[in-house]
Motif scaffolding. Sequence first.
Motif, PDB file in Angstrom:
ATOM      1  N   THR A  34      13.223  -9.146  -9.812  1.00  0.00           N
ATOM      2  CA  THR A  34      12.215  -9.448  -8.800  1.00  0.00           C
ATOM      3  C   THR A  34      11.117  -8.387  -8.827  1.00  0.00           C
ATOM      4  O   THR A  34      11.305  -7.293  -9.374  1.00  0.00           O
ATOM      5  CB  THR A  34      12.807  -9.510  -7.376  1.00  0.00           C
ATOM      6  N   TYR A  35       9.998  -8.723  -8.213  1.00  0.00           N
ATOM      7  CA  TYR A  35       8.865  -7.801  -8.164  1.00  0.00           C
ATOM      8  C   TYR A  35       8.067  -8.055  -6.888  1.00  0.00           C
ATOM      9  O   TYR A  35       8.096  -9.153  -6.326  1.00  0.00           O
ATOM     10  CB  TYR A  35       7.963  -7.977  -9.397  1.00  0.00           C
ATOM     11  N   SER A  36       7.389  -7.015  -6.424  1.00  0.00           N
ATOM     12  CA  SER A  36       6.525  -7.141  -5.248  1.00  0.00           C
ATOM     13  C   SER A  36       5.408  -6.115  -5.357  1.00  0.00           C
ATOM     14  O   SER A  36       5.501  -5.153  -6.123  1.00  0.00           O
ATOM     15  CB  SER A  36       7.318  -6.942  -3.954  1.00  0.00           C
ATOM     16  N   GLU A  37       4.356  -6.329  -4.577  1.00  0.00           N
ATOM     17  CA  GLU A  37       3.207  -5.429  -4.636  1.00  0.00           C
ATOM     18  C   GLU A  37       2.630  -5.217  -3.244  1.00  0.00           C
ATOM     19  O   GLU A  37       2.534  -6.149  -2.448  1.00  0.00           O
ATOM     20  CB  GLU A  37       2.118  -6.015  -5.550  1.00  0.00           C
ATOM     21  N   VAL A  38       2.247  -3.974  -2.958  1.00  0.00           N
ATOM     22  CA  VAL A  38       1.522  -3.626  -1.737  1.00  0.00           C
ATOM     23  C   VAL A  38       0.255  -2.909  -2.178  1.00  0.00           C
ATOM     24  O   VAL A  38       0.310  -1.967  -2.969  1.00  0.00           O
ATOM     25  CB  VAL A  38       2.363  -2.721  -0.812  1.00  0.00           C
ATOM     26  N   VAL A  39      -0.900  -3.371  -1.669  1.00  0.00           N
ATOM     27  CA  VAL A  39      -2.183  -2.761  -2.003  1.00  0.00           C
ATOM     28  C   VAL A  39      -2.714  -2.081  -0.751  1.00  0.00           C
ATOM     29  O   VAL A  39      -2.747  -2.680   0.330  1.00  0.00           O
ATOM     30  CB  VAL A  39      -3.190  -3.812  -2.515  1.00  0.00           C
ATOM     31  N   SER A  40      -3.115  -0.813  -0.894  1.00  0.00           N
ATOM     32  CA  SER A  40      -3.612  -0.069   0.262  1.00  0.00           C
ATOM     33  C   SER A  40      -4.850   0.732  -0.123  1.00  0.00           C
ATOM     34  O   SER A  40      -5.026   1.114  -1.277  1.00  0.00           O
ATOM     35  CB  SER A  40      -2.526   0.868   0.798  1.00  0.00           C
ATOM     36  N   GLY A  41      -5.699   0.977   0.871  1.00  0.00           N
ATOM     37  CA  GLY A  41      -6.882   1.798   0.653  1.00  0.00           C
ATOM     38  C   GLY A  41      -7.991   1.068  -0.061  1.00  0.00           C
ATOM     39  O   GLY A  41      -7.876  -0.101  -0.444  1.00  0.00           O
ATOM     40  N   THR A  42      -9.090   1.779  -0.230  1.00  0.00           N
ATOM     41  CA  THR A  42     -10.257   1.226  -0.916  1.00  0.00           C
ATOM     42  C   THR A  42     -10.675   2.133  -2.065  1.00  0.00           C
ATOM     43  O   THR A  42     -10.702   1.718  -3.211  1.00  0.00           O
ATOM     44  CB  THR A  42     -11.426   1.040   0.073  1.00  0.00           C
ATOM     45  N   CYS A  43     -11.017   3.361  -1.755  1.00  0.00           N
ATOM     46  CA  CYS A  43     -11.454   4.311  -2.782  1.00  0.00           C
ATOM     47  C   CYS A  43     -10.774   5.647  -2.519  1.00  0.00           C
ATOM     48  O   CYS A  43     -11.299   6.445  -1.743  1.00  0.00           O
ATOM     49  CB  CYS A  43     -12.979   4.462  -2.763  1.00  0.00           C
TER      50      CYS A  43
END
Length: 194
Positions: free
Chosen positions: A79-88
């Motif tokens: 299995t796999y998952s992703e969390v994206v945070s922030g901008t720069c």
Amino acid sequence: TGTCPRIYERTYTVIDSCLNETSCIHTITQEDTTPPTITCPADITVECAVDVPAMFTTLADFLAGGGTADDNCGIANYTYSEVVSGTCPRIYTRTYTVIDSCLNETSCVHTITQDDTTPPTITCPADVTVECAVDVPAMFTTLADFLAGGGTADDNCGIANYTYSEVVSGTCPRIYTRTYTVIDSCLNETSCVH
């Protein structure tokens, strides 16, 4: 019987010629208590969003991408998952998990940092001198006009914004000082003066 543990009960019987018999039971317990192993590819940093690699959506892709995974009895699920945070910077935190048939599981985290630290480039058109006020060219109010008027502008990840300003000083000569600025999505900016 069972799964985890799985019990193998084997009955062995000996019989004599008068049909007297005796049995014994041999029990084998099979239980996988050892979790799989997994190692993510090395963390990476990229400048532009288009350079962020795709997730590894299959175990084969994960292994081909530099990850490792193994289990003493075989990997049953992935299995796999992703969390994206922030901008720069924008941080992509990807978790990859391998699971064996007895639901022992192990995960690793792959971090991708996307941070555009390269400012845009801009070059103004050549300075000009005119005789009359009516001959002063109009300001370049769009990036397209600026480029069509002889300016250049570029950015490694794309230009997100364009601004302009003007300061007029003096009488004879009258100086029109125009500042053109390009800005990328991480607010890196560069200006030129026409």
